[in-house]
Enzyme design. Structure first.
Site, PDB file in Angstrom:
ATOM      1  N   LEU A 131       0.884  -1.172   0.000  1.00 14.43           N
ATOM      2  CA  LEU A 131       0.000   0.000   0.000  1.00 14.43           C
ATOM      3  C   LEU A 131       0.915   1.213   0.000  1.00 14.43           C
ATOM      4  O   LEU A 131       2.004   1.166   0.572  1.00 14.43           O
ATOM      5  CB  LEU A 131      -0.865   0.032   1.275  1.00 14.43           C
ATOM      6  CG  LEU A 131      -2.000  -0.988   1.425  1.00 14.43           C
ATOM      7  CD1 LEU A 131      -2.656  -0.828   2.777  1.00 14.43           C
ATOM      8  CD2 LEU A 131      -3.043  -0.856   0.333  1.00 14.43           C
ATOM      9  N   ASP A 132       0.476   2.301  -0.611  1.00 19.18           N
ATOM     10  CA  ASP A 132       1.283   3.526  -0.581  1.00 19.18           C
ATOM     11  C   ASP A 132       1.438   4.020   0.848  1.00 19.18           C
ATOM     12  O   ASP A 132       0.576   3.759   1.692  1.00 19.18           O
ATOM     13  CB  ASP A 132       0.614   4.638  -1.416  1.00 19.18           C
ATOM     14  CG  ASP A 132       0.740   4.364  -2.910  1.00 19.18           C
ATOM     15  OD1 ASP A 132       1.538   3.478  -3.286  1.00 19.18           O
ATOM     16  OD2 ASP A 132       0.026   5.015  -3.692  1.00 19.18           O
ATOM     17  N   LYS A 133       2.495   4.785   1.068  1.00 14.52           N
ATOM     18  CA  LYS A 133       2.792   5.345   2.391  1.00 14.52           C
ATOM     19  C   LYS A 133       1.573   6.051   2.996  1.00 14.52           C
ATOM     20  O   LYS A 133       1.281   5.917   4.170  1.00 14.52           O
ATOM     21  CB  LYS A 133       3.967   6.322   2.228  1.00 14.52           C
ATOM     22  CG  LYS A 133       4.383   7.018   3.485  1.00 14.52           C
ATOM     23  CD  LYS A 133       5.502   8.014   3.183  1.00 14.52           C
ATOM     24  CE  LYS A 133       5.657   8.992   4.325  1.00 14.52           C
ATOM     25  NZ  LYS A 133       6.595  10.078   4.004  1.00 14.52           N
ATOM     26  N   THR A 135      -1.614   5.619   2.260  1.00 12.25           N
ATOM     27  CA  THR A 135      -2.862   4.853   2.300  1.00 12.25           C
ATOM     28  C   THR A 135      -2.955   4.076   3.607  1.00 12.25           C
ATOM     29  O   THR A 135      -1.970   3.535   4.078  1.00 12.25           O
ATOM     30  CB  THR A 135      -2.935   3.887   1.097  1.00 12.25           C
ATOM     31  OG1 THR A 135      -2.670   4.624  -0.093  1.00 12.25           O
ATOM     32  CG2 THR A 135      -4.303   3.257   0.970  1.00 12.25           C
TER      33      THR A 135
END
Length: 299
Positions: free
Chosen positions: A90-92, A94
């Protein structure tokens, strides 16, 4: 000094929290992740990923999820536990459902399920504006491009296969961009108010920044707090509608502190018996839903 403005105070707290996660001892971070455990069985451990915590290390990153997986495994199991394995990323910025595997075999099995699109992923996002139609599918390939401006940088963007000629309104198929990846996102509006909407999103493919790009450039509804994809040619804070600013009790000059409102809400994992994993949105997300009066029927 502590800002008087409550919205600004909240933003500062969130930024401080994500910085703090970078500074704490790895054992403390593992403990925080352990407290955020939403499900576990003999094959997997599922955590609710906090905001601002990177999954992988890199320049200037002191703490990331990957680094503390061995510590977390010991805290959950016993001193001889095998380190946990990452199954997806997951993106930082998110938050939400993140699956970790207890063995390499399980991790490989789950990665294959992701790759072959057998995992159903549902995200929630607060966006600016109102998608038209309120429910649909965005199917536009995505490619990474360099933005040449006074601050050159790279961004993901759309690489459509069709073009509309304004002179006669004709839609013509154009040559496919070789480096573009096909990307498909289902979306549905759950609520709308304060010049914003709460969307439920189902990415069918898994291209980098897919949801953010499809919403901003495909639907013209960038995610609240997505400063990167709210403009194409510049790196600047997102411009918010008056009503949204009023409801959030925020001045436009402070909009740059807004976090990204994107949450991995639900994951359906077909491991033998399908497992339904749900994570409630974080406190700051729920607070924004209340302030923006984006009331949704309890599911």
């Amino acid at each position: 000094q502590i800002p008087k403005d409550p919205a600004q105070r909240q933003l500062r707290e969130l930024t401080a929290l994500s910085r703090q996660l970078q500074r704490v001892h790895p054992n403390v971070l593992a403990k925080i992740l352990k407290q955020g455990t939403v499900y576990q069985n003999e094959e997997i451990v599922v955590i609710n990923k906090p905001y601002g915590l990177p999954v992988h290390g890199g320049p200037g990153i002191k703490n990331c999820i990957t680094d503390v997986l061995p510590i977390l495994a010991k805290m959950l199991e016993n001193m001889r536990a095998e380190p946990l394995h990452l199954c997806h990323r997951l993106d930082k910025e998110t938050t939400g459902v993140m699956v970790l595997a207890r063995s390499k075999e399980t991790a490989d099995k789950i990665r294959l399920l992701f790759k072959t699109r057998q995992v159903e992923k549902i995200y929630w996002a607060i966006v600016l504006g109102d998608p038209d139609p309120a429910e649909g599918v965005v199917e536009i390939p995505i490619v990474e491009k360099e933005v040449r401006s006074h601050q050159s940088h790279y961004k993901m963007t759309l690489a459509p296969n069709y073009r509309l000629y304004p002179e006669d309104g004709k839609v013509v198929k154009i040559r496919k961009n070789r480096s573009a990846e096909s990307a498909v996102t289902r979306y549905r509006r759950l609520a709308g108010a304060s010049a914003c909407s709460l969307l439920e999103l189902q990415p069918i493919t898994g291209v980098k920044h897919q949801i953010r790009v499809h919403l901003a450039y495909g639907l013209g509804c960038p995610i609240l707090g997505d400063h990167k994809y709210s403009h194409w040619s510049k790196l600047a804070p997102q411009k918010l509608p008056e009503l949204t600013l009023r409801r959030l009790k925020l001045q436009q000059s402070k909009a740059r502190h807004l976090p990204l409102y994107l949450h991995a809400h639900r994951l359906r994992l077909p491991l033998g018996q399908p497992i339904d994993l749900v994570c409630k949105p974080p406190h700051f997300f729920q607070k924004a839903l209340r302030k923006l009066e984006l009331d949704i029927a309890k599911d």
